[in-house]
Design an enzyme around this catalytic site. Structure first.
Site, mmCIF file in Angstrom:
data_model
loop_
_atom_site.group_PDB
_atom_site.id
_atom_site.type_symbol
_atom_site.label_atom_id
_atom_site.label_comp_id
_atom_site.label_asym_id
_atom_site.label_seq_id
_atom_site.Cartn_x
_atom_site.Cartn_y
_atom_site.Cartn_z
ATOM 1 N N HIS A 132 0.867 -1.285 -0.041
ATOM 2 C CA HIS A 132 -0.090 -0.091 -0.115
ATOM 3 C C HIS A 132 0.726 1.188 0.043
ATOM 4 O O HIS A 132 0.272 2.303 -0.263
ATOM 5 C CB HIS A 132 -0.819 0.119 1.287
ATOM 6 C CG HIS A 132 -2.043 -0.867 1.110
ATOM 7 N ND1 HIS A 132 -3.340 -0.846 0.839
ATOM 8 C CD2 HIS A 132 -2.226 -2.378 1.085
ATOM 9 C CE1 HIS A 132 -4.125 -1.777 0.654
ATOM 10 N NE2 HIS A 132 -3.200 -2.717 1.086
ATOM 11 N N ASP A 155 3.481 9.446 -0.902
ATOM 12 C CA ASP A 155 2.548 8.436 -0.399
ATOM 13 C C ASP A 155 2.160 7.605 -1.480
ATOM 14 O O ASP A 155 2.248 7.981 -2.813
ATOM 15 C CB ASP A 155 1.188 9.573 -0.500
ATOM 16 C CG ASP A 155 0.101 9.082 0.646
ATOM 17 O OD1 ASP A 155 0.027 7.977 1.029
ATOM 18 O OD2 ASP A 155 -0.385 9.983 1.090
#
Ligand code: ADQ
Length: 512
Positions: A175, A382
């Site tokens: 992720h 991110d």
């Protein structure tokens, strides 16, 4: 940042359907409570949506701590889903979770080598906990189960399971970002981690950039690319590809529309008077670029007198991982900067930055996104950033807001119609705020429509369906050595980073 073409949704992938039982492994398992409130985090929402389709087993950490060195597994079945969780001992919590996962892997994968800690005790704890969880899982596995492991806490899980004799199809999805090879080599015992990936059948990343980084790590070590997303490394073949995570696009849009009439949203709107609102929503983490964002808002107010008393920043930032010292530091820094901006620009009847450390319900959040004329999403790094996608989905089609998005968020690879900024450059963000503040309705609508098209093509259901289609695919093909000119043709790092965008499935072209 233009990383890729919008991937097409393959016609044959309509829902996440798997042949065997689906087994999900993730660090935290949000076992439903009596109140039935669904878990808020991005991973939890995504996994819930997969299990809703298929049913299955969800295995991992309960979130609890106990005195036992070998905590027992507890199971509970709710609807089609069986939850199996165990606690961590205090030592495991310290070494595996607060230690190696959050003080070594997390900062290095987010390019923060300055914050990374190298402790061999933590590293050993990380592998020990993975082995213990793998032993417990192996006892529950059936031969036809399809296993999908999530995130950086459990990179070695497949390797541990293979050594216990598990021959199941096992996939992994990261992720968070996977860094470039020169940064990744800062990981302690780097090759041990790299080798762990080769035990999977499918390794999924958020973006083609992560895939390219990973492939270059392999190429420099014991591996090579054999085309169409396939890697050969450490004696195994596996698929490494990008599967950008999405959100429940249609459901989120509806939720935001309903939330518009909620009491909290109405009260917030009334409290702004005739003014408008910018929204930022992030876990209070040093990767999210919060100090730089506050500096940028301050620069914007300095240069845009018409915004004074007319544009308020609502920053929602629930505290997280407070036990890790770097998080305490960022919490103090953000609070101090916000105090300074409010002191400098504030009036008796206007506070420029409203700052909230609370977790809100998903519906409330959707309603607040919808009333904000600007979504400010500026992480320094991110994996994806679901807040960016949620902000877009929550907008009213008649009067959509503007998304300002960091070029270093994975979402920037897909949401190219956002105002893309350098999150380190306060002047750049301030310029984007000015542009967004004055942007005409027609341009806002055009940009929003383009982003919604992307979100509709790649919802969270599509994400899981694509990953599971790859994972449920044919067994690993026999190795077909490539000619030198074919190898040379693979220099493009984005080659087949999205193998699922081609039909039929790519591995059929390898003959086995
Ligand atoms: P996170 O780093 O947690 O996720 P993000 O992708 O933005 O970051 O997901 C956060 C989720 O939590 C969003 O769904 C958001 O709505 C929710 N949330 C945040 N603040 C909240 C609040 N105050 N109240 C309620 N809900 C809140 C990790 C990676 C990301 C990756 C996701 C999913 O770091 O890069 O996008 O996993 O893969």
């Amino acid at each position: 940042m233009s990383c890729l073409e919008l991937p097409k949704k393959p016609a044959q992938v309509d829902a996440a359907q798997v042949a065997g039982r689906l087994v999900i492994v993730s660090n935290r398992v949000p076992v439903p409570t009596a109140a039935g409130e669904p878990a808020a985090g991005g991973l939890a929402v995504a996994v819930n949506s997969v299990l809703k389709e298929n049913g299955g087993l969800w295995f991992g950490w309960s979130g609890g701590v106990c005195e036992d060195a070998e905590p027992m597994v507890r199971t509970q079945t709710v609807g089609l889903v069986q939850y199996a969780v165990s606690d961590l001992s205090r030592r495991d919590l310290d070494e595996y979770y607060h230690g190696f996962a959050n003080r070594t892997l997390w900062p290095i994968c987010h390019y923060r080598l300055d914050l990374a800690e190298h402790s061999h005790r933590h590293e050993e704890g990380y592998y020990r906990v993975n082995e213990r969880f793998a032993r417990q899982l192996a006892e529950m596995l059936r031969p036809t189960d399809i296993v999908w492991v999530h995130d950086y806490h459990f990179i070695p899980m497949a390797d541990c399971l293979r050594r216990l004799g598990c021959a199941n199809r096992i996939g992994f999805f990261l992720h968070i970002p996977w860094p470039s090879a020169d940064v990744a080599t800062a990981l302690p015992n780097y090759e041990r981690i790299l080798k762990s990936f080769a035990a999977y059948d499918v390794v999924g990343f958020q973006t083609p950039v992560d895939v390219a980084n990973f492939r270059s790590c392999l190429s420099g070590k014991a591996g090579r690319m054999i085309g169409a997303g396939w890697c050969e490394a450490y004696g195994r073949h596996f698929l490494a590809a990008a599967f950008p995570i999405g959100i429940e696009t249609e459901a989120y849009q509806q939720q935001a529309q309903i939330a518009e009439t909620s009491l909290l949203v109405k009260r917030t709107r009334t409290s702004l008077g005739s003014g408008r609102m910018v929204i930022g929503v992030d876990r209070l983490d040093y990767t999210k670029g919060l100090p730089q964002r506050i500096d940028a808002f301050s620069a914007f107010l300095r240069e845009t007198p018409s915004a004074l008393k007319n544009l308020t920043l609502l920053q929602i930032a629930p505290k997280t991982r407070s036990e890790v010292p770097e998080y305490g530091r960022i919490q103090r820094e953000v609070a101090k900067k916000i105090g300074a901006v409010n002191g400098k620009f504030g009036e008796i009847d206007w506070t420029p930055v409203r700052y909230v450390n609370k977790t809100l319900s998903r519906t409330m959040l959707a309603g607040l996104y919808r009333m904000a004329c600007i979504g400010l999403v500026t992480p320094l790094r991110d994996g994806m950033n679901l807040v960016a996608k949620e902000y877009v989905a929550a907008q009213s089609p008649q009067d959509p807001g503007v998304l300002i998005l960091s070029r270093f968020a994975g979402a920037a690879c897909e949401l190219e119609s956002a105002l893309i900024v350098n999150p380190y450059d306060a002047e750049d963000i301030a310029g984007a705020l000015k542009r967004a503040f004055h942007m005409p309705l027609a341009e806002r609508k055009d940009r929003w429509r383009a982003m919604m098209d992307v979100l509709r093509l790649n919802s969270v259901e599509d994400w899981s369906a694509r990953f599971l289609a790859a994972l449920s695919g044919d067994p690993v093909p026999a190795l077909v050595p490539l000619e030198p000119e074919e190898k040379a043709g693979m220099a493009d790092p984005y080659d087949s980073a999205y193998p699922w965008s081609d039909a039929p499935p790519l591995w059929t072209s390898y003959g086995h």
